[in-house]
Scaffold this motif. Structure first.
Motif, mmCIF file in Angstrom:
data_model
loop_
_atom_site.group_PDB
_atom_site.id
_atom_site.type_symbol
_atom_site.label_atom_id
_atom_site.label_comp_id
_atom_site.label_asym_id
_atom_site.label_seq_id
_atom_site.Cartn_x
_atom_site.Cartn_y
_atom_site.Cartn_z
ATOM 1 N N PRO A 1 3.227 -2.033 11.762
ATOM 2 C CA PRO A 1 1.775 -2.054 11.557
ATOM 3 C C PRO A 1 1.374 -2.797 10.287
ATOM 4 O O PRO A 1 0.361 -3.492 10.273
ATOM 5 C CB PRO A 1 1.408 -0.578 11.439
ATOM 6 N N LYS A 2 2.199 -2.711 9.236
ATOM 7 C CA LYS A 2 1.842 -3.356 7.956
ATOM 8 C C LYS A 2 1.724 -4.868 8.136
ATOM 9 O O LYS A 2 0.799 -5.500 7.656
ATOM 10 C CB LYS A 2 2.906 -3.019 6.921
ATOM 11 N N ALA B 1 5.302 4.780 16.426
ATOM 12 C CA ALA B 1 5.157 4.168 15.094
ATOM 13 C C ALA B 1 5.825 5.018 14.023
ATOM 14 O O ALA B 1 6.514 4.502 13.140
ATOM 15 C CB ALA B 1 3.680 3.968 14.773
ATOM 16 N N SER B 2 5.645 6.350 14.098
ATOM 17 C CA SER B 2 6.237 7.208 13.061
ATOM 18 C C SER B 2 7.746 7.295 13.219
ATOM 19 O O SER B 2 8.468 7.468 12.239
ATOM 20 C CB SER B 2 5.607 8.597 13.096
ATOM 21 N N PHE C 1 -3.336 3.031 17.495
ATOM 22 C CA PHE C 1 -2.940 3.866 16.356
ATOM 23 C C PHE C 1 -3.780 5.144 16.343
ATOM 24 O O PHE C 1 -4.935 5.134 16.748
ATOM 25 C CB PHE C 1 -3.159 3.119 15.036
ATOM 26 N N ARG D 1 9.131 4.087 11.812
ATOM 27 C CA ARG D 1 8.982 4.179 10.360
ATOM 28 C C ARG D 1 10.083 5.040 9.743
ATOM 29 O O ARG D 1 10.573 4.760 8.649
ATOM 30 C CB ARG D 1 7.616 4.781 10.078
ATOM 31 N N LEU E 1 -5.621 -4.016 3.462
ATOM 32 C CA LEU E 1 -4.658 -3.232 2.684
ATOM 33 C C LEU E 1 -4.833 -3.486 1.182
ATOM 34 O O LEU E 1 -4.565 -2.620 0.371
ATOM 35 C CB LEU E 1 -3.230 -3.588 3.096
ATOM 36 N N ARG F 1 -0.188 6.681 6.879
ATOM 37 C CA ARG F 1 0.887 7.195 7.726
ATOM 38 C C ARG F 1 1.684 6.078 8.384
ATOM 39 O O ARG F 1 2.840 6.263 8.745
ATOM 40 C CB ARG F 1 0.277 8.020 8.858
ATOM 41 N N LEU F 2 1.047 4.914 8.554
ATOM 42 C CA LEU F 2 1.710 3.806 9.267
ATOM 43 C C LEU F 2 2.508 2.909 8.340
ATOM 44 O O LEU F 2 3.382 2.177 8.788
ATOM 45 C CB LEU F 2 0.657 2.967 9.997
ATOM 46 N N LEU F 3 2.194 2.952 7.046
ATOM 47 C CA LEU F 3 2.878 2.056 6.116
ATOM 48 C C LEU F 3 4.311 2.522 5.903
ATOM 49 O O LEU F 3 4.591 3.715 5.913
ATOM 50 C CB LEU F 3 2.127 2.004 4.785
ATOM 51 N N PRO F 4 5.243 1.586 5.715
ATOM 52 C CA PRO F 4 6.651 1.990 5.623
ATOM 53 C C PRO F 4 6.938 2.871 4.407
ATOM 54 O O PRO F 4 6.234 2.808 3.402
ATOM 55 C CB PRO F 4 7.395 0.652 5.525
ATOM 56 N N LEU F 5 7.991 3.669 4.528
ATOM 57 C CA LEU F 5 8.378 4.575 3.448
ATOM 58 C C LEU F 5 8.920 3.763 2.276
ATOM 59 O O LEU F 5 9.692 2.819 2.468
ATOM 60 C CB LEU F 5 9.463 5.526 3.937
ATOM 61 N N PHE G 1 -1.552 -5.607 9.855
ATOM 62 C CA PHE G 1 -2.738 -5.435 9.006
ATOM 63 C C PHE G 1 -2.860 -6.592 8.013
ATOM 64 O O PHE G 1 -3.967 -7.015 7.679
ATOM 65 C CB PHE G 1 -2.666 -4.109 8.247
#
Lengths: 294, 194
Positions: free
Chosen positions: A188-189, A117-118, A264, A121, A275, B79-83, A192
């Motif tokens: 992930p967004k 995931a990272s 996660f 991202r 969110l 940490r999972l949300l996009p930059l 969610f």
């Protein structure tokens, strides 16, 4: 029943039925005639054979056909090496060199555990779970220049890669994710925002169990004691001093792992992430707790 | 019981236009789910369009849950949300990947090559005519573009031992060099401090 009653009844039926619209009408029966291939003198004209000449009069046989002989292309026994290749699991590669470049450019935070995931991202890695992509294959290109100390989780790694990461005092784990979990990890967004509860991760299929329970590939289902033995063995094979994790200042970070049922980091299956209001909905019901039990 | 429930559900999509919006976690036991006799003459309700169908209400929660505000686990969600933006590169002692940060001294030169948003030098290879024509393109140029062109030509003449053709586009601020000189020119740009 008189005709008047019939008319009234049909009118009342019409009133209760949905209004006629483009969505629920169709053509009158027999109003459309489908074209048929004629076979007569002029109805079926040339049949694709062209006008006169060899095309009509000669018999152009299919490629490889030997007028009844056993054809050459079928005479040799055939081994289909790539049979079912489109059903096999694929792991699109990511090299250690690219990983080092992303770390140098601050695109990934190595003070936290790194997973797929990272890396997605950070923008360095992309994959399509719907095209049988099952995650990262960390390749050994740039293994000599690699200098980062990190806790990384990938889906496939070779011995050289494991050695390169452990040489720098880092930790590597290979973990399996089912395609559904990979969709969540990729975006992930988006997940969610749907308001669904985080599902459980599935266990690997039977042909992948061996890889993910093997301590030599640092499988996530392997015995931790056997993994530490394998780490020592690899250090002796490649000739480097193994970092003692217990005395490390970042011991807690290096020991952070996901549960085999967790998708996660830090978030458990069954939770719903809101969110908009920045709150988490956790199940309390016995039935749900037993369903999502890790 | 199961059969009764299934038979109720079977009528649900027919009767309630918006019943598909019911969440997984809830059951709607409102009056709308219970099938009424579909009498042709006594049909009072008009379900002919989506807009006329009633909203779903009286939703009861089937499962118990708790809402946690400001949870400690929110850090993991962040940490999972996009930059939002591409992060700036913090100065480090060494960059093992071979990437070199831009230097201050390059600001004093009469010409300048800006870095891309990904902190890379904008020098690219353009392949055309099925890869037979190779043209190296230097983009994002500032200052005296003709002086830069002159310096590039001089540098390539000395290193490649031959004359190298270039093309200067003053308006779009780029220089094209005939041939594949991406690595050579990138090294030159790094040495100048861009």
């Amino acid at each position: 029943m008189g005709s008047r009653q019939i008319a009234e009844k049909s009118l009342s039926i019409l009133r209760s039925l949905p209004r006629i619209s483009l969505g629920n009408i169709r053509d009158n029966p027999g109003s459309k005639i489908t074209q048929k291939r004629g076979r007569g003198q002029h109805g079926g004209d040339k049949h694709g054979a062209g006008n006169k000449g060899g095309g009509q009069r000669q018999n152009y046989m299919r490629l490889g056909y030997e007028t009844g002989n056993n054809p050459f292309y079928l005479r040799v026994p055939h081994e289909n090496y790539y049979k079912g290749h489109h059903h096999r699991r694929q792991y699109p590669p990511l090299s250690l060199k690219e990983l080092q470049l992303t770390i140098d450019k601050n695109r990934v935070d190595i003070t936290k555990p790194i997973d797929i995931a990272s890396l997605v991202r950070s923008g360095v890695y992309n994959f399509n779970p719907d095209q049988k992509h099952y995650g990262i294959n960390l390749t050994d290109e740039g293994a000599d220049i690699f200098q980062a100390k990190l806790n990384i989780e990938v889906q496939w790694a070779s011995e050289e890669v494991i050695a390169a990461i452990e040489k720098n005092g880092g930790v590597i784990t290979t973990a399996y994710y089912d395609p559904h979990s990979l969709f969540l990890l990729k975006n992930p967004k988006k997940f969610f925002e749907t308001g669904q509860a985080i599902p459980r991760r599935m266990i690997p299929p039977s042909d992948a169990i061996e890889y993910y329970t093997n301590p030599e590939t640092r499988g996530y289902l392997a015995d931790p004691e056997q993994i530490s033995q394998a780490r020592l063995k690899l250090a002796q094979k490649y000739g480097y001093q193994l970092n003692n994790i217990q005395n490390d200042s970042i011991y807690n970070m290096l020991c952070e792992r996901k549960d085999p049922r967790q998708i996660f980091f830090g978030l458990e299956p069954g939770w719903v992430i809101n969110l908009k209001d920045e709150c988490i909905l956790k199940p309390k019901d016995e039935k749900l707790l037993s369903f999502y039990a890790i | 019981m199961a059969t009764v429930w299934r038979s109720r559900c079977a009528f649900a999509p027919l009767l309630v236009g918006k019943s598909v919006r019911i969440l997984n976690n809830t059951i709607d036991l409102g009056s709308k789910l219970i099938p009424k006799p579909l009498s042709v003459t006594l049909c009072a309700k008009d379900y002919s369009s989506y807009g006329k169908s009633p909203f779903v209400d009286k939703i009861t929660e089937r499962y118990d849950y708790e809402i946690i505000k400001n949870p400690p686990e929110w850090e993991y969600v962040k940490r999972l949300l996009p930059l939002d933006i591409i992060p700036k590169v913090t100065p480090k002692d060494n960059y093992p990947s071979g990437w070199i940060p831009p230097k201050e001294e390059a600001q004093n030169l009469p010409y300048f090559i800006r870095r891309t948003k990904h902190h890379e030098i904008p020098i690219y290879l353009n392949l055309t005519y099925r890869g037979t024509r190779k043209v190296t393109k230097i983009k994002k140029l500032d200052g005296d573009i003709w002086l830069l062109n002159h310096e590039i030509k001089k540098y390539l003449n000395s290193t490649q031992q031959r004359y190298v053709e270039t093309r200067v586009h003053e308006l779009a601020r780029f220089i094209e060099v005939k041939g594949d000189f991406v690595t050579v020119l990138k090294e030159w740009a790094y040495s100048k401090g861009f």
